[in-house]
Design a protein around this motif. Structure first.
Motif, short mmCIF file in Angstrom:
data_model
loop_
_atom_site.label_atom_id
_atom_site.label_comp_id
_atom_site.label_asym_id
_atom_site.label_seq_id
_atom_site.Cartn_x
_atom_site.Cartn_y
_atom_site.Cartn_z
N PRO A 36 -20.71 26.44 29.09
CA PRO A 36 -19.38 25.98 29.52
C PRO A 36 -19.03 24.61 28.94
CG PRO A 36 -20.97 25.64 31.26
CD PRO A 36 -21.70 26.38 30.18
N TYR A 37 -17.74 24.33 28.90
CA TYR A 37 -17.27 23.02 28.47
C TYR A 37 -16.01 22.68 29.25
CZ TYR A 37 -13.80 25.55 25.64
OH TYR A 37 -12.78 26.36 25.22
N LEU A 38 -15.63 21.42 29.21
CA LEU A 38 -14.41 20.96 29.86
C LEU A 38 -13.51 20.29 28.83
CD1 LEU A 38 -15.78 19.39 33.18
CD2 LEU A 38 -14.62 21.59 32.91
N PRO A 39 -12.24 20.70 28.73
CA PRO A 39 -11.28 20.04 27.81
C PRO A 39 -10.80 18.73 28.43
CG PRO A 39 -10.20 21.84 28.97
CD PRO A 39 -11.63 21.86 29.41
N MET A 40 -11.56 17.67 28.22
CA MET A 40 -11.35 16.44 28.98
C MET A 40 -10.00 15.76 28.70
SD MET A 40 -13.64 16.22 31.10
CE MET A 40 -13.08 14.66 31.73
N ARG A 41 -9.49 15.85 27.51
CA ARG A 41 -8.20 15.21 27.26
C ARG A 41 -7.12 15.85 28.12
NH1 ARG A 41 -5.79 12.07 23.27
NH2 ARG A 41 -3.53 12.33 23.12
N ARG A 42 -7.08 17.18 28.13
CA ARG A 42 -6.07 17.87 28.94
C ARG A 42 -6.29 17.59 30.42
NH1 ARG A 42 -5.89 23.06 31.18
NH2 ARG A 42 -7.69 23.82 30.02
N ILE A 43 -7.54 17.58 30.84
CA ILE A 43 -7.85 17.34 32.25
C ILE A 43 -7.42 15.94 32.68
CG2 ILE A 43 -9.77 16.97 33.85
CD1 ILE A 43 -11.18 19.33 32.51
N LEU A 44 -7.70 14.94 31.84
CA LEU A 44 -7.33 13.57 32.18
C LEU A 44 -5.81 13.39 32.19
CD1 LEU A 44 -10.02 11.49 30.26
CD2 LEU A 44 -9.89 11.91 32.72
N GLY A 48 -3.07 12.35 35.40
CA GLY A 48 -2.18 11.19 35.35
C GLY A 48 -2.64 10.08 34.44
N CYS A 49 -3.69 10.31 33.63
CA CYS A 49 -4.17 9.29 32.70
C CYS A 49 -3.43 9.40 31.37
CB CYS A 49 -5.67 9.43 32.47
SG CYS A 49 -6.66 9.17 33.95
N CYS A 50 -3.10 8.30 30.76
CA CYS A 50 -2.47 8.28 29.45
C CYS A 50 -3.55 8.13 28.39
CB CYS A 50 -1.46 7.14 29.35
SG CYS A 50 -0.69 7.01 27.73
N THR A 51 -3.72 9.15 27.55
CA THR A 51 -4.78 9.13 26.54
C THR A 51 -4.23 9.02 25.13
OG1 THR A 51 -4.81 11.55 26.52
CG2 THR A 51 -6.36 10.44 28.00
N ASP A 52 -3.01 8.53 24.99
CA ASP A 52 -2.43 8.35 23.66
C ASP A 52 -3.29 7.38 22.85
OD1 ASP A 52 -0.39 9.98 24.41
OD2 ASP A 52 1.03 8.37 24.86
N GLY A 53 -3.57 7.75 21.60
CA GLY A 53 -4.37 6.90 20.74
C GLY A 53 -5.86 6.98 21.00
N LEU A 125 -8.97 1.45 29.68
CA LEU A 125 -9.48 2.82 29.69
C LEU A 125 -10.52 3.00 30.79
CD1 LEU A 125 -9.42 5.55 28.18
CD2 LEU A 125 -11.25 4.68 26.72
N VAL A 126 -11.42 2.03 30.94
CA VAL A 126 -12.45 2.11 31.98
C VAL A 126 -11.82 2.18 33.36
CG1 VAL A 126 -14.32 0.85 33.12
CG2 VAL A 126 -14.26 0.99 30.62
N LYS A 127 -10.84 1.34 33.59
CA LYS A 127 -10.16 1.33 34.89
C LYS A 127 -9.44 2.64 35.15
CE LYS A 127 -6.81 -1.36 37.57
NZ LYS A 127 -5.89 -2.55 37.56
N MET A 128 -8.85 3.18 34.12
CA MET A 128 -8.06 4.41 34.26
C MET A 128 -8.95 5.60 34.59
SD MET A 128 -5.39 5.97 31.47
CE MET A 128 -6.68 6.00 30.20
N ILE A 129 -10.03 5.78 33.84
CA ILE A 129 -10.86 6.97 34.07
C ILE A 129 -11.70 6.85 35.34
CG2 ILE A 129 -10.96 7.52 31.61
CD1 ILE A 129 -13.78 6.41 31.54
N SER A 130 -12.06 5.62 35.71
CA SER A 130 -12.84 5.46 36.94
C SER A 130 -12.02 5.76 38.19
CB SER A 130 -13.42 4.04 37.02
OG SER A 130 -12.38 3.08 37.08
N SER A 131 -10.68 5.75 38.03
CA SER A 131 -9.82 6.05 39.17
C SER A 131 -9.70 7.56 39.42
CB SER A 131 -8.42 5.47 38.94
OG SER A 131 -7.77 6.12 37.87
N VAL A 132 -10.16 8.36 38.48
CA VAL A 132 -10.07 9.82 38.62
C VAL A 132 -11.25 10.31 39.46
CG1 VAL A 132 -10.03 12.03 37.42
CG2 VAL A 132 -8.90 10.03 36.40
#
Length: 580
Positions: A36-44, A48-53, A125-132
């Motif tokens: 199995p795998y997880l499509p992390m960009r789509r999931i983030l 509500g996370c912005c992963t542009d760039g 980025l650290v702050k954003m992903i740690s909030s998920v």
């Protein structure tokens, strides 16, 4: 080098978006090895996370390199084990009151996804992903609870090559193993199509982004499908399939062709990197598949697991810097859909090549084959696909103007265009000699030294893989060139950590145990009626069959354990749907 570490605190599942998940309302995607795998960009993004760039690869379970090795062997030795590999990572259940099934990643798993970003964005980025704290579905008892962190991982010291200071390197050979499907869109073609190789332009662009050297001076060949040792060059278009003992190719450019002449095996002179012959004696068609990108469109992509090899040419200083970079960044993700997690790959340096003095190779008749698309600009400054203009480039390279003539040609033309990255606009449409185009040339006087073109680059854009040619003395009759083989998958040697080896071994043990128990359960089900009639367990135990299973799957398994599994299955509830 950074990765996202995803720890599943609760079960994780996603909405069903794959054809493989028929019958499941919620499911997780699996790769071609049933891992199995997880499509992390789509999931983030959904969280509500912005992963542009930011480029984020697909998240695979901890110890993925070891899991790959074990899964390949399991699927080869036991073709019916796919569902057991999946069940090692997932649980599934049927929701009776709602009439559908769900499948979830188990709680307590750890997954990793490669990530590339501008370090100025690191704190944000650290702050954003740690909030998920929750991802995917939150329904039917699925909590989706996770813990996501950003980690800097160090490479192993023994990955580094021994590069003596006294050596002067001129090139390096490298290999790439795709961990996920990769897409490289071909221009002026249906947008779902992909190149069947990794363009040198892609490799050079990545080097220019991360290495502090002048990449204008280096040359990156296209990375073609590999047999795990060397890249297999594109087949010349002047060959035809011949039905012999195996499917083989026959060269048909020779003048005075006479099928009554016995075919001969081709013997090409030694040239670059072990000789052209070794690169031509096998050929294969890379595997492709359809993938669904984040925009919900379907695209063509190179299948995961395949190996591609290429060569990078430069000065000694540049080659050493590139080798250090690859060794320090063995995991990468590139391609047109890398923002969706596709194009994740493992890469390694195969060998470093020292500069050598070219020995003389004389010939009065020889073939020149374009092993990549070749762009020639004529005297009028326009792209040309006239054989005479290609001949002019070859004469220029050899310094023998007017001494060569064309006696045979098989030429194909392709359309090509590339973005001008400096100005952000499209270049003018260019017509190129397609890979595989061949000229047979003869001298008008005495033989000459062709060592300069045994392997070289000519024409325009050769720094990004265009214009790669090889030459070899010609023969005057048919001769066999190659035989077809299947693409090699998941066999690239890489540095496996002790943890990866342990995880792979654990997968093997779990799957084998589950398969044996499932087969014992099948034997018990057929004996349930006899058991219901009053026959004892001891009377019904098929000892010989159990011993055969033990010998086939796991000789270390105790007989007492097998007897216990049989008895438990014999007395279990008829409605028990548990997967062993």
């Amino acid at each position: 080098m950074y990765v996202l570490k995803i720890k599943t605190i609760g079960e994780i599942s996603l909405g069903n978006k794959t054809d493989r998940a028929v019958g499941y309302r919620y499911d997780v995607p699996f790769d071609s090895l049933e891992i199995p795998y997880l499509p992390m960009r789509r999931i983030l993004n959904e969280a509500g996370c912005c992963t542009d760039g930011v480029r984020i690869g697909l998240a695979h379970p901890d110890g993925y390199e070891g899991l790959i090795t074990s899964a390949v062997k399991l699927l080869h030795d036991m073709p019916n084990c796919a569902r057991f590999i999946r069940s090692h990572f997932t649980d599934e259940r049927f929701i009776k009151e709602k009439g559908y099934s769900i499948r979830c990643l188990k709680a307590g798993l750890t997954l990793f996804a490669g990530i590339t970003f501008n370090e100025e964005k690191q704190d944000k980025l650290v702050k954003m992903i740690s909030s998920v704290k929750h991802i995917g579905v939150v329904d039917d008892g699925i909590t989706g609870e996770v813990e996501i962190t950003l980690q800097d991982i160090s490479t192993f010291p023994d990955r580094y090559l021994n590069m003596p200071t006294k050596c002067r390197y001129s090139s390096l050979d490298y290999s790439v193993m795709l961990l996920t499907p990769a897409c490289f869109h071909a221009p002026y073609a249906d947008e779902v199509k992909t190149y069947t190789y990794i363009p040198g332009e892609v490799i050079k662009k990545e080097l220019s982004r991360y290495i502090g050297i002048d990449t204008d001076r280096i040359v990156c060949s296209n990375a073609y499908i590999s047999n795990g040792i060397m890249r297999l060059l594109p087949t010349p278009i002047c060959v035809s399939v011949v039905k012999l003992d195996k499917e083989q190719l026959r060269y048909r450019l020779a003048p005075g062709k006479d099928p009554r002449i016995a075919e001969q095996d081709i013997v090409l002179p030694g040239t670059y990197t072990e000789g052209v012959q070794e690169h031509f004696v096998r050929y294969t068609s890379p595997m492709t598949e359809h993938i669904v990108a984040g925009d919900e469109n379907v695209y063509d992509a190179l299948s995961a697991g395949q190996i591609f090899s290429g060569t990078i040419y430069g000065t000694d200083e540049e080659v050493r810097a590139i080798a250090d970079f690859i060794n320090s960044n063995s995991l990468t993700h590139f391609g047109d859909l890398s923002e969706d997690g596709f194009g994740s790959a493992y890469r390694k340096v195969d060998r470093l090549n020292e500069a050598e003095i070219q020995s003389e190779v004389r010939a009065s008749c020889f073939d020149v084959c374009c092993v990549s698309d070749t762009l020639i600009i004529n005297d009028m400054g326009m792209p040309s696909c006239r054989a005479e203009d290609l001949l002019g480039e070859i004469e220029y390279k050899l310094g023998v103007f007017g001494r060569l003539k064309i006696v045979g040609k098989y030429i194909s033309v392709c359309q090509d265009s590339r973005k001008n990255y400096e100005w952000g606009v499209e270049r003018a449409n260019a017509r190129c000699f397609a890979a595989g185009s061949v000229l047979r040339l003869e001298t008008v006087d005495e033989s000459l030294d062709i060592s300069e073109i045994l392997h070289c680059f000519i024409g325009e854009r050769n720094g990004i893989g265009y214009g790669e040619i090889v030459a070899y003395p010609a023969k005057g009759q048919y001769y066999r060139l190659a035989e077809k083989t299947a693409p090699v998958r998941y066999v690239l040697p890489y540095q496996e950590s002790g943890r990866a080896l342990k995880m792979g071994s654990n997968l093997t043990d779990t799957v084998i145990t589950a398969m044996v128990r499932s087969r014992i359960r099948g034997l018990a089900i057929t004996d349930r009626q006899e058991y219901a009639k009053g026959h004892s367990v001891q009377e019904l135990i098929p000892t010989d069959l159990l011993l055969m299973l033990k010998e086939r799957y796991d000789p270390t398994l105790s007989e007492e354990t097998m007897y216990r599994w049989y008895e438990e299955a014999l007395m279990e509830d008829e409605d028990d749907k548990e997967l062993y």
